[in-house]
Design a protein around this motif. Structure first.
Motif, PDB file in Angstrom:
ATOM      1  N   ASP A  97       0.819  -1.205   0.000  1.00  0.00           N
ATOM      2  CA  ASP A  97       0.000   0.000   0.000  1.00  0.00           C
ATOM      3  C   ASP A  97       0.856   1.260   0.000  1.00  0.00           C
ATOM      4  OD1 ASP A  97       0.904  -0.469   2.518  1.00  0.00           O
ATOM      5  OD2 ASP A  97      -1.018  -0.281   3.538  1.00  0.00           O
ATOM      6  N   ALA A  98       2.200   1.101   0.056  1.00  0.00           N
ATOM      7  CA  ALA A  98       3.093   2.261  -0.010  1.00  0.00           C
ATOM      8  C   ALA A  98       3.692   2.424  -1.397  1.00  0.00           C
ATOM      9  CB  ALA A  98       4.216   2.113   1.019  1.00  0.00           C
ATOM     10  N   ILE A  99       3.356   1.498  -2.321  1.00  0.00           N
ATOM     11  CA  ILE A  99       3.949   1.536  -3.656  1.00  0.00           C
ATOM     12  C   ILE A  99       3.330   2.663  -4.475  1.00  0.00           C
ATOM     13  CG2 ILE A  99       4.115   0.282  -5.840  1.00  0.00           C
ATOM     14  CD1 ILE A  99       4.311  -2.282  -4.195  1.00  0.00           C
ATOM     15  N   LYS A 100       4.194   3.448  -5.075  1.00  0.00           N
ATOM     16  CA  LYS A 100       3.768   4.535  -5.944  1.00  0.00           C
ATOM     17  C   LYS A 100       4.044   4.135  -7.380  1.00  0.00           C
ATOM     18  CE  LYS A 100       4.662   9.411  -7.033  1.00  0.00           C
ATOM     19  NZ  LYS A 100       5.497  10.609  -6.713  1.00  0.00           N
ATOM     20  N   GLU A 126      12.406  -3.160  -8.787  1.00  0.00           N
ATOM     21  CA  GLU A 126      11.876  -1.808  -8.879  1.00  0.00           C
ATOM     22  C   GLU A 126      10.845  -1.513  -7.784  1.00  0.00           C
ATOM     23  OE1 GLU A 126       9.785  -0.422 -12.245  1.00  0.00           O
ATOM     24  OE2 GLU A 126       8.443  -2.138 -12.406  1.00  0.00           O
ATOM     25  N   LEU A 127      10.431  -2.532  -7.053  1.00  0.00           N
ATOM     26  CA  LEU A 127       9.574  -2.299  -5.890  1.00  0.00           C
ATOM     27  C   LEU A 127      10.301  -1.501  -4.815  1.00  0.00           C
ATOM     28  CD1 LEU A 127       7.842  -5.787  -5.566  1.00  0.00           C
ATOM     29  CD2 LEU A 127       6.723  -3.635  -6.176  1.00  0.00           C
ATOM     30  N   GLU A 128      11.633  -1.535  -4.849  1.00  0.00           N
ATOM     31  CA  GLU A 128      12.425  -0.776  -3.877  1.00  0.00           C
ATOM     32  C   GLU A 128      12.683   0.663  -4.341  1.00  0.00           C
ATOM     33  OE1 GLU A 128      15.998  -2.980  -3.234  1.00  0.00           O
ATOM     34  OE2 GLU A 128      14.951  -4.867  -2.831  1.00  0.00           O
ATOM     35  N   GLU A 129      12.274   0.985  -5.581  1.00  0.00           N
ATOM     36  CA  GLU A 129      12.456   2.321  -6.122  1.00  0.00           C
ATOM     37  C   GLU A 129      11.363   3.262  -5.594  1.00  0.00           C
ATOM     38  OE1 GLU A 129      15.002   3.363  -8.710  1.00  0.00           O
ATOM     39  OE2 GLU A 129      15.782   1.748  -7.472  1.00  0.00           O
ATOM     40  N   PRO A 130      11.564   4.581  -5.731  1.00  0.00           N
ATOM     41  CA  PRO A 130      10.526   5.527  -5.292  1.00  0.00           C
ATOM     42  C   PRO A 130       9.184   5.312  -5.979  1.00  0.00           C
ATOM     43  CG  PRO A 130      12.610   6.672  -5.633  1.00  0.00           C
ATOM     44  CD  PRO A 130      12.795   5.262  -6.144  1.00  0.00           C
TER      45      PRO A 130
END
Length: 461
Positions: free
Chosen positions: A15-18, A265-269
């Motif tokens: 739920d924090a993924i942009k 890429e889940l660790e990317e902004p």
């Protein structure tokens, strides 16, 4: 805040993924992709599923005229390959397989593949991505390139690169910018230098093409550090990574498998800079021609519009057959099968490398691949320290195309994997098919060809 972990243990808060907005990709689409309009017929196909709606829409043939009533095939058990299971495609499953279907693919197979991507890459629905099925991954790669690259554009390609994409970029008259690779993958320092020294006033490349596992031709597997650096550069310099990963399931290295770009890429902004291509050719059947692309909705839509105007869709029947098999196995059965396939190629690699050690020590240099089905090795055609600086002494083409063939062995000179076709002392050899006895003969014949070339060049044999 809900959290899950991908297969590598990375904790991900979904739920924090942009996600990047659809409008972000407008600048990444080619003029051709922007000119394409949705199919007037196929865009309405989903409405046919509306309860109570009578469709006079599509010119679909009446299924009662089709002669097929059921299809039955045998498949090896993933748990015990000595056992076979009989599977039958019939009823509604066969009806779907015999008829026109949705451009992106059969829903049942799409759903199964979504679950596979969640298990292997930690990607969930609602993150701004989806899947489209193609007639092999190369079909999808071609359509992606056509949807994102205009004639005259610059594109970033790892070098050496899979020979199958070179004609794609050539046909679009692209400026292929070679990014050096080594045994650890793309040299991110080289990539950074290219981008930071890019001429002012000239548009930077919109895409980077890479094969991160068991690369064809080099056999290299990109390390975690290199992957993270490339992702960072994608964000800093605003390009999309075309992650062509047909050998993802053919990894047999001793270390745990590195996460894909799609997972990392889940660790990317924000997510949305990776368009991933998977293939079932290496693990189920090459002839069945099933691949799938995973990535941002806007890019998949452009690919689907290309499909709708070219081949309409991937064969519904082959999709139905593949789904029947995968559904019978389940994800655990699929995992067991692919691990057995990777172990098979690890054994083939070992046989090939033993022969190389036996016959080519001192005559060639190589790194041991940890995935895929290729060795990439440098021929030592003479003993001159600066041999590589001279095309006549550092070019494998003459040896492989003439002397090796005369000795009775076929391989590919490295020049065919370089976008500019320059001379190189490297060679690609595939170890996927031949048995141990033929491997021994082939490498011995290659040794003889190298020795002949060294004598002809005046070097010590």
């Amino acid at each position: 805040m809900a959290a899950t972990s991908d297969t590598n243990g990375t904790s991900i808060h979904h739920d924090a993924i942009k996600r990047l907005p659809d409008a972000f990709y407008d600048d990444f689409l080619s003029d051709l992709a922007k000119e394409r309009k949705p199919s007037a017929i196929r865009s309405l196909f989903p409405l046919e599923k509306t309860p109570g709606l009578i469709s006079l829409l599509a010119g679909k043939p009446n299924a009662s005229t089709f002669p097929f009533t059921s299809l039955t095939f045998n498949a090896r058990s993933p748990i015990n390959p000595e056992e076979e299971t009989t599977l039958t495609v019939s009823g509604d499953d066969l009806a779907q397989g015999l008829q026109y279907g949705d451009t992106a693919g059969l829903k049942a197979l799409l759903d199964w593949l979504h679950g596979l991507q969640e298990r292997n890459h930690g990607r969930k629905s609602g993150e701004g991505w989806r899947i489209s099925i193609g007639s092999g991954s190369q079909d999808l790669i071609y359509k992606a390139v056509a949807a994102m690259v205009n004639p005259g554009d610059s594109v970033l390609v790892e070098s050496p690169v899979y020979a199958g994409v070179i004609p794609m970029f050539h046909s679009l008259h692209c400026n292929q910018i070679e990014v050096n690779t080594d045994s650890q993958g793309i040299q991110s320092a080289s990539l950074r230098t290219i981008l930071e020294q890019w001429p002012e006033g000239t548009p930077k490349p919109k895409v980077l093409y890479t094969v991160p596992y068991g690369c064809n031709p080099t056999g290299m597997t990109a390390t975690l550090e290199r992957r993270k650096e490339v992702l960072k550069l994608a964000r800093e310099h605003n390009f999309i990574i075309l992650e062509d990963d047909p050998y993802f399931y053919l990894y047999y290295g001793k270390a745990p498998r590195y996460p894909s770009y799609f997972a990392l890429e889940l660790e990317e902004p924000e997510v949305g800079r990776v368009l991933r291509f998977d293939s079932l050719s290496k693990i189920l059947s090459a002839g069945i021609r099933i691949g799938f692309a995973s990535g941002p909705e806007a890019l998949l839509k452009a690919i689907d519009q290309h499909t709708a105007t070219s081949n309409l869709q991937t064969s519904s029947l082959t999709q139905a057959i593949v789904f029947k098999l995968l559904d019978s196995w389940g994800y655990e059965g699929f995992r067991i099968h692919t691990e057995r396939v990777s172990a098979f190629y690890a054994a083939k690699r070992d046989v090939f490398e033993r022969a190389m050690n036996k016959y080519l020590t001192g005559l060639a240099e190589w790194s041991t691949p940890e995935a895929g089905m290729f060795f990439w090795f440098k021929l030592r055609l003479n003993d001159t320290p600066d041999a590589d600086a001279h095309a006549d002494s550092g070019d494998s083409a003459a040896v492989i195309r003439t002397k090796a063939v005369e000795k009775g062995v076929l391989a590919l000179p490295g020049t065919v994997f370089l976008p500019n076709g320059r001379a190189t002392p490297y060679v690609r050899a595939s170890f996927s098919l031949i048995g141990e006895e033929d491997v021994d003969k082939a490498i011995q014949r290659l040794r003889d060809a190298i020795l002949d070339a060294r004598v002809a060049s005046g070097s010590t044999a």
